[in-house]
Design a protein around this motif. Structure first.
Motif, PDB file in Angstrom:
ATOM      1  N   TYR A 186      29.591  -7.333  52.430  1.00  0.00           N
ATOM      2  CA  TYR A 186      29.389  -7.702  51.029  1.00  0.00           C
ATOM      3  C   TYR A 186      29.194  -6.461  50.165  1.00  0.00           C
ATOM      4  CZ  TYR A 186      27.537  -9.286  46.643  1.00  0.00           C
ATOM      5  OH  TYR A 186      27.358  -9.477  45.296  1.00  0.00           O
ATOM      6  N   TYR A 187      29.848  -6.468  49.012  1.00  0.00           N
ATOM      7  CA  TYR A 187      29.620  -5.413  48.019  1.00  0.00           C
ATOM      8  C   TYR A 187      29.992  -5.949  46.644  1.00  0.00           C
ATOM      9  CZ  TYR A 187      34.707  -4.710  48.280  1.00  0.00           C
ATOM     10  OH  TYR A 187      36.061  -4.900  48.262  1.00  0.00           O
ATOM     11  N   HIS A 188      29.423  -5.346  45.623  1.00  0.00           N
ATOM     12  CA  HIS A 188      29.768  -5.677  44.249  1.00  0.00           C
ATOM     13  C   HIS A 188      29.607  -4.422  43.407  1.00  0.00           C
ATOM     14  CE1 HIS A 188      29.573  -7.563  40.225  1.00  0.00           C
ATOM     15  NE2 HIS A 188      30.333  -8.488  40.793  1.00  0.00           N
TER      16      HIS A 188
ATOM     17  N   HIS B  17      26.917   0.426  42.586  1.00  0.00           N
ATOM     18  CA  HIS B  17      27.282  -0.773  43.323  1.00  0.00           C
ATOM     19  C   HIS B  17      26.057  -1.353  44.009  1.00  0.00           C
ATOM     20  CE1 HIS B  17      27.006   2.246  46.470  1.00  0.00           C
ATOM     21  NE2 HIS B  17      27.948   2.942  45.840  1.00  0.00           N
TER      22      HIS B  17
ATOM     23  N   GLU C 115      37.794 -11.508  41.914  1.00  0.00           N
ATOM     24  CA  GLU C 115      36.390 -11.739  42.251  1.00  0.00           C
ATOM     25  C   GLU C 115      35.957 -13.188  42.021  1.00  0.00           C
ATOM     26  OE1 GLU C 115      34.241  -8.924  39.940  1.00  0.00           O
ATOM     27  OE2 GLU C 115      34.827  -7.200  41.172  1.00  0.00           O
TER      28      GLU C 115
ATOM     29  N   ILE D 263      23.524 -12.593  46.693  1.00  0.00           N
ATOM     30  CA  ILE D 263      24.605 -11.833  46.076  1.00  0.00           C
ATOM     31  C   ILE D 263      24.234 -11.568  44.616  1.00  0.00           C
ATOM     32  CG2 ILE D 263      26.386 -12.803  47.587  1.00  0.00           C
ATOM     33  CD1 ILE D 263      27.237 -14.610  45.299  1.00  0.00           C
TER      34      ILE D 263
ATOM     35  N   ASP E 171      27.002 -11.393  42.253  1.00  0.00           N
ATOM     36  CA  ASP E 171      28.248 -11.668  41.537  1.00  0.00           C
ATOM     37  C   ASP E 171      27.951 -12.340  40.203  1.00  0.00           C
ATOM     38  OD1 ASP E 171      28.891 -11.083  44.204  1.00  0.00           O
ATOM     39  OD2 ASP E 171      30.761 -12.182  44.063  1.00  0.00           O
TER      40      ASP E 171
END
Length: 442
Positions: free
Chosen positions: A109-111, A212, A339, A416, A418
């Motif tokens: 997971y990354y954003h 990030h 996304e 998360i 997002d």
């Protein structure tokens, strides 16, 4: 009578396949007919944004760390706290201490922008690792006190798609030496004794860079491979020259409940910067005809249909056959589009934005906001649809005005960060959130 019902359903099927079904706005005087199907899609919509008081982030089984800036959502920061443990405390008298470090294994997971440098700092928690007296879990706004002096830090550019890779943070040499000697000398023999020595750790990201947020995995056991935790490295002399003298003493996160992510958003520079409490609703009219949802920080899009009960005034003899809500996300570029999740969770909330239940269809099945048109090349027809049949039936069947609304949120909102922006009008000024109700009038 049976023949009449069969005839009716054949008639309904024919009409449902026709493109000549008329649309009638609420309030129009209808001419009585034996049986007909009508569609109403001119409901007034009230759209806004609110923020939940807090979200439970313990037991999410993900370490979430990082910081990034977004024009719509400001500065988002995720700081992780966790308690460490081991199933046994034994080190040979012949062992020689080497070093100590914290290992964080990526979980994919990354954003945000993962090409940018990020800095993590590890601090020692200075209070007992437990929720507040009136809480049974940790929340996104929970905090524990920690030592201002970091135990270690690292600056790195991540590789989050490599699940076998990890981030290694060297920790203070003397911390490791002290733990090592107390275990070797039988001064720490149990988990409770270790907890009294080290309440826990927290990892804090640098917030000066627009970087990030990353996810790291862990399990609450002695697993070494692909597990996040603290490791003491030492050597042990043996008579067996063929054996490896390099050893590790591994501390894993004691339980999913003893790890949580403190997630906060600094909204000062945004249009949604004046939430007094969870009852505050910022109208889309004050936010450039947009509403906002961000996981982790508890920011939620809210959609209300205040004229829905007016359907009861149309006829005493009518049944809702179908109800569908559509809304359009704002798509800036292909990255924004990529996304978008395949679906959102939809919750029913009351006038104080308290969650009543998750949305269901007319058969009681969970109803989601489902992405349609994701293969739209020019991003002109990418939207979400929501089955509103159960909601409409509940509102129309209630003897009182329920004053309910819908809350749009990500499925994994507790682990998360997002976000999505929903446009309430299109570029031509037409409504971009619409409810269409198909009903049988007889």
């Amino acid at each position: 009578m049976r023949l009449f019902l069969v005839s009716c359903f054949i008639f309904l099927l024919a009409l449902s396949c026709s493109e000549e079904v008329s649309n009638y706005p609420v309030g129009t005087n209808f001419i009585d007919s034996d049986i007909n199907i009508k569609i109403i899609d001119s409901f007034s919509i009230k759209a806004g944004t609110f923020r939940l008081d807090s979200l439970i982030t313990s037991s999410s089984s993900r370490i979430l760390i990082g910081s990034e800036y977004d024009d719509n959502f400001g500065q988002i920061k995720a700081q992780s706290y966790f308690q460490l443990n081991n199933s046994s405390f034994s080190i040979s008298d012949d062992a020689v201490y080497d070093s100590i470090g914290l290992v964080l294994h990526y979980d994919n997971y990354y954003h945000g922008d993962t090409t940018k440098l990020q800095t993590y700092r590890v601090h020692r928690v200075t209070e007992y690792f437990e929720p507040d007296d009136d809480a049974y879990a940790f929340y996104n706004l929970s905090k524990l006190s920690y030592d201002a002096e970091p135990l270690g830090e690292v600056s790195f550019i991540p590789r989050p798609n490599t699940t076998t890779d990890s981030v290694y943070i060297p920790l203070d040499y003397n911390l490791g030496l002290e733990i090592f000697e107390q275990i070797r000398d039988d001064e720490i023999n149990t988990s409770d004794e270790f907890f009294q020595y080290l309440y826990g750790l927290t990892v804090i990201p640098d917030t000066t860079a627009n970087a990030h947020v990353l996810g790291f995995k862990f399990t609450s056991d002695v697993t070494i491979d692909d597990n996040s935790g603290m490791r003491i490295f030492y050597t042990e002399d043996t008579d067996d020259t063929s054996s490896d003298n390099d050893k590790q003493f591994n501390f894993y996160i004691s339980s999913a409940a003893d790890q949580f992510n403190a997630i906060d958003a600094d909204l000062e520079s945004t249009l949604i910067n004046y939430f007094e409490d969870s009852e505050t609703i910022i109208s889309s009219e004050d936010t450039d005809d947009k509403i906002y949802t961000q996981a982790g920080a508890g920011i939620c899009a809210r959609i209300e249909i205040p004229t829905l009960r007016d359907l009861n005034a149309i006829s005493d003899n009518s049944n809702v056959l179908k109800a569908e809500l559509t809304f359009y996300p704002e798509i800036i570029d292909n990255d924004t589009k990529s996304e978008l999740p395949d679906s959102f969770n939809v919750y029913v909330v009351d006038h104080k934005n308290r969650i009543v239940t998750q949305l269901t269809d007319i058969d009681g099945n969970t109803a989601y906001a489902v992405l349609s048109g994701n293969d739209d090349e020019f991003n002109q027809n990418t939207y979400y649809t929501v089955d509103m049949s159960g909601f409409v039936q509940t509102v129309l069947g209630s003897e009182t005005d329920l004053n309910y609304a819908l809350m749009i949120q990500f499925a994994d909102y507790d682990k998360i960060v997002d976000n999505v922006v929903i446009k309430t009008v299109d570029d031509d000024g037409h409504p971009n959130i619409n409810l269409a109700v198909t009903y049988l009038n007889y």
